[in-house]
Design a protein around this motif. Structure first.
Motif, PDB file in Angstrom:
ATOM      1  N   TRP A  64       0.972  14.921   2.936  1.00 51.72           N
ATOM      2  CA  TRP A  64       0.649  14.161   4.146  1.00 51.72           C
ATOM      3  C   TRP A  64      -0.850  13.896   4.234  1.00 51.72           C
ATOM      4  O   TRP A  64      -1.279  12.830   4.665  1.00 51.72           O
ATOM      5  N   LYS A  65      -1.660  14.866   3.799  1.00 51.74           N
ATOM      6  CA  LYS A  65      -3.106  14.682   3.834  1.00 51.74           C
ATOM      7  C   LYS A  65      -3.523  13.524   2.919  1.00 51.74           C
ATOM      8  O   LYS A  65      -4.303  12.659   3.306  1.00 51.74           O
ATOM      9  N   LYS A  66      -2.989  13.518   1.690  1.00 52.75           N
ATOM     10  CA  LYS A  66      -3.308  12.435   0.764  1.00 52.75           C
ATOM     11  C   LYS A  66      -2.801  11.091   1.301  1.00 52.75           C
ATOM     12  O   LYS A  66      -3.467  10.067   1.174  1.00 52.75           O
ATOM     13  N   PHE A  67      -1.607  11.116   1.898  1.00 52.80           N
ATOM     14  CA  PHE A  67      -1.041   9.894   2.464  1.00 52.80           C
ATOM     15  C   PHE A  67      -1.924   9.365   3.597  1.00 52.80           C
ATOM     16  O   PHE A  67      -2.134   8.159   3.725  1.00 52.80           O
ATOM     17  N   ALA A  68      -2.463  10.290   4.384  1.00 49.99           N
ATOM     18  CA  ALA A  68      -3.355   9.893   5.484  1.00 49.99           C
ATOM     19  C   ALA A  68      -4.694   9.369   4.960  1.00 49.99           C
ATOM     20  O   ALA A  68      -5.275   8.459   5.547  1.00 49.99           O
ATOM     21  N   LEU A  69      -5.187   9.937   3.864  1.00 47.28           N
ATOM     22  CA  LEU A  69      -6.468   9.513   3.302  1.00 47.28           C
ATOM     23  C   LEU A  69      -6.347   8.285   2.401  1.00 47.28           C
ATOM     24  O   LEU A  69      -7.321   7.559   2.219  1.00 47.28           O
TER      25      LEU A  69
ATOM     26  N   MET B 119       0.826  -1.205   0.000  1.00 41.31           N
ATOM     27  CA  MET B 119       0.000   0.000   0.000  1.00 41.31           C
ATOM     28  C   MET B 119       0.868   1.267   0.000  1.00 41.31           C
ATOM     29  O   MET B 119       0.556   2.244  -0.683  1.00 41.31           O
ATOM     30  N   VAL B 120       1.952   1.253   0.739  1.00 47.15           N
ATOM     31  CA  VAL B 120       2.840   2.421   0.769  1.00 47.15           C
ATOM     32  C   VAL B 120       3.440   2.663  -0.617  1.00 47.15           C
ATOM     33  O   VAL B 120       3.442   3.792  -1.115  1.00 47.15           O
ATOM     34  N   GLY B 121       3.914   1.601  -1.242  1.00 48.66           N
ATOM     35  CA  GLY B 121       4.441   1.736  -2.602  1.00 48.66           C
ATOM     36  C   GLY B 121       3.374   2.190  -3.577  1.00 48.66           C
ATOM     37  O   GLY B 121       3.630   3.020  -4.452  1.00 48.66           O
ATOM     38  N   SER B 122       2.176   1.678  -3.418  1.00 48.47           N
ATOM     39  CA  SER B 122       1.059   2.049  -4.284  1.00 48.47           C
ATOM     40  C   SER B 122       0.749   3.536  -4.193  1.00 48.47           C
ATOM     41  O   SER B 122       0.456   4.184  -5.203  1.00 48.47           O
ATOM     42  N   PHE B 123       0.813   4.087  -2.997  1.00 54.10           N
ATOM     43  CA  PHE B 123       0.540   5.515  -2.821  1.00 54.10           C
ATOM     44  C   PHE B 123       1.485   6.345  -3.686  1.00 54.10           C
ATOM     45  O   PHE B 123       1.051   7.218  -4.437  1.00 54.10           O
ATOM     46  N   PHE B 124       2.776   6.077  -3.582  1.00 50.11           N
ATOM     47  CA  PHE B 124       3.742   6.884  -4.325  1.00 50.11           C
ATOM     48  C   PHE B 124       3.652   6.647  -5.826  1.00 50.11           C
ATOM     49  O   PHE B 124       3.754   7.589  -6.608  1.00 50.11           O
ATOM     50  N   LEU B 125       3.453   5.418  -6.248  1.00 49.28           N
ATOM     51  CA  LEU B 125       3.300   5.154  -7.680  1.00 49.28           C
ATOM     52  C   LEU B 125       2.052   5.829  -8.243  1.00 49.28           C
ATOM     53  O   LEU B 125       2.080   6.389  -9.338  1.00 49.28           O
ATOM     54  N   ASN B 126       0.969   5.791  -7.485  1.00 50.61           N
ATOM     55  CA  ASN B 126      -0.266   6.414  -7.970  1.00 50.61           C
ATOM     56  C   ASN B 126      -0.189   7.937  -7.979  1.00 50.61           C
ATOM     57  O   ASN B 126      -0.671   8.574  -8.903  1.00 50.61           O
ATOM     58  N   THR B 127       0.431   8.525  -6.970  1.00 48.53           N
ATOM     59  CA  THR B 127       0.513   9.990  -6.984  1.00 48.53           C
ATOM     60  C   THR B 127       1.427  10.482  -8.097  1.00 48.53           C
ATOM     61  O   THR B 127       1.056  11.370  -8.860  1.00 48.53           O
TER      62      THR B 127
ATOM     63  N   GLN C  79      -8.893   7.730  -7.226  1.00 52.17           N
ATOM     64  CA  GLN C  79      -9.006   8.924  -8.053  1.00 52.17           C
ATOM     65  C   GLN C  79      -9.673  10.050  -7.261  1.00 52.17           C
ATOM     66  O   GLN C  79      -9.259  11.202  -7.331  1.00 52.17           O
ATOM     67  N   ARG C  80     -10.680   9.700  -6.516  1.00 46.88           N
ATOM     68  CA  ARG C  80     -11.414  10.697  -5.712  1.00 46.88           C
ATOM     69  C   ARG C  80     -10.512  11.357  -4.676  1.00 46.88           C
ATOM     70  O   ARG C  80     -10.620  12.550  -4.412  1.00 46.88           O
ATOM     71  N   ILE C  81      -9.600  10.590  -4.088  1.00 52.12           N
ATOM     72  CA  ILE C  81      -8.721  11.112  -3.035  1.00 52.12           C
ATOM     73  C   ILE C  81      -7.499  11.819  -3.609  1.00 52.12           C
ATOM     74  O   ILE C  81      -7.099  12.878  -3.123  1.00 52.12           O
ATOM     75  N   LEU C  82      -6.880  11.266  -4.643  1.00 50.97           N
ATOM     76  CA  LEU C  82      -5.598  11.779  -5.120  1.00 50.97           C
ATOM     77  C   LEU C  82      -5.692  12.903  -6.138  1.00 50.97           C
ATOM     78  O   LEU C  82      -4.754  13.674  -6.278  1.00 50.97           O
ATOM     79  N   VAL C  83      -6.785  13.011  -6.857  1.00 52.26           N
ATOM     80  CA  VAL C  83      -6.901  14.034  -7.895  1.00 52.26           C
ATOM     81  C   VAL C  83      -7.675  15.222  -7.334  1.00 52.26           C
ATOM     82  O   VAL C  83      -8.820  15.075  -6.929  1.00 52.26           O
ATOM     83  N   PRO C  84      -7.035  16.398  -7.314  1.00 56.48           N
ATOM     84  CA  PRO C  84      -7.728  17.594  -6.807  1.00 56.48           C
ATOM     85  C   PRO C  84      -8.951  17.922  -7.654  1.00 56.48           C
ATOM     86  O   PRO C  84      -8.948  17.727  -8.865  1.00 56.48           O
ATOM     87  N   ARG C  85      -9.966  18.410  -7.015  1.00 52.95           N
ATOM     88  CA  ARG C  85     -11.203  18.800  -7.702  1.00 52.95           C
ATOM     89  C   ARG C  85     -11.212  20.304  -7.883  1.00 52.95           C
ATOM     90  O   ARG C  85     -10.797  21.059  -7.019  1.00 52.95           O
ATOM     91  N   ARG C  86     -11.724  20.713  -9.037  1.00 48.42           N
ATOM     92  CA  ARG C  86     -11.934  22.145  -9.266  1.00 48.42           C
ATOM     93  C   ARG C  86     -13.254  22.512  -8.634  1.00 48.42           C
ATOM     94  O   ARG C  86     -14.200  21.720  -8.645  1.00 48.42           O
ATOM     95  N   SER C  87     -13.353  23.695  -8.101  1.00 44.29           N
ATOM     96  CA  SER C  87     -14.612  24.116  -7.485  1.00 44.29           C
ATOM     97  C   SER C  87     -15.700  24.199  -8.546  1.00 44.29           C
ATOM     98  O   SER C  87     -15.502  24.736  -9.629  1.00 44.29           O
ATOM     99  N   GLY C  88     -16.859  23.610  -8.239  1.00 45.78           N
ATOM    100  CA  GLY C  88     -17.984  23.626  -9.148  1.00 45.78           C
ATOM    101  C   GLY C  88     -17.908  22.611 -10.265  1.00 45.78           C
ATOM    102  O   GLY C  88     -18.713  22.608 -11.157  1.00 45.78           O
TER     103      GLY C  88
END
Length: 141
Positions: free
Chosen positions: A58-63, A40-48, A110-119
């Motif tokens: 750190w927020k994304k890593f925590a989520l 899972m730790v490796g997956s986080f960095f590869l996905n980001t 995708q929901r956690i790692l990709v920033p959303r634009r407002s609206g």
């Protein structure tokens, strides 16, 4: 989606290799859990960095474990069912259970790692000026 599949392949290989190394030394479910956490730790960095081309924070890593909680639950139920009820070999069952969890993991990560634009519910395309330029320094590094 192609990058996600590539990362998933690497992550699955890492997970399965760790699982096979740990399996002789501990019960199959303990080996499965420890291999899952390590991969899972490796997956986080590869996905980001590679899949979503965004900076790790750190927020994304925590989520990020939230993506894996779903994955873990789907795979765990599948693993238990395949080994206990279907009589599948406990060295192969984790791979079969992992296939079922792929769509769930993709959508949540995708929901956690990709920033959303407002609206807008769509992901922001990578590039300069939008906070996703992969050349920016990592907040975790």
């Amino acid at each position: 989606m192609v990058r996600f599949a590539l990362v998933g392949g690497v992550n699955t290989g890492t997970f399965f290799g760790c699982y096979l190394l740990l399996h002789p030394w501990m019960p199959y479910f303990a080996a499965y859990t420890l291999a899952f956490v390590l991969s899972m730790v490796g997956s986080f960095f590869l996905n980001t960095y590679f899949t979503y081309r965004t900076r790790p924070t750190w927020k994304k890593f925590a989520l990020f474990p939230l993506t894996n909680v779903t994955n873990y639950l789907v795979q765990s139920v599948g693993l238990y069912a395949l080994v206990t009820w279907a009589g599948m070999d406990d060295r192969i069952a984790p791979l079969v259970a992992a296939v079922v969890a792929i769509p769930f993991t993709y959508l949540i990560s995708q929901r956690i790692l990709v920033p959303r634009r407002s609206g807008d519910d769509g992901p922001e395309p990578p590039g300069p000026g939008n906070g996703m330029d992969e050349r920016q320094p990592s907040r975790l590094a």
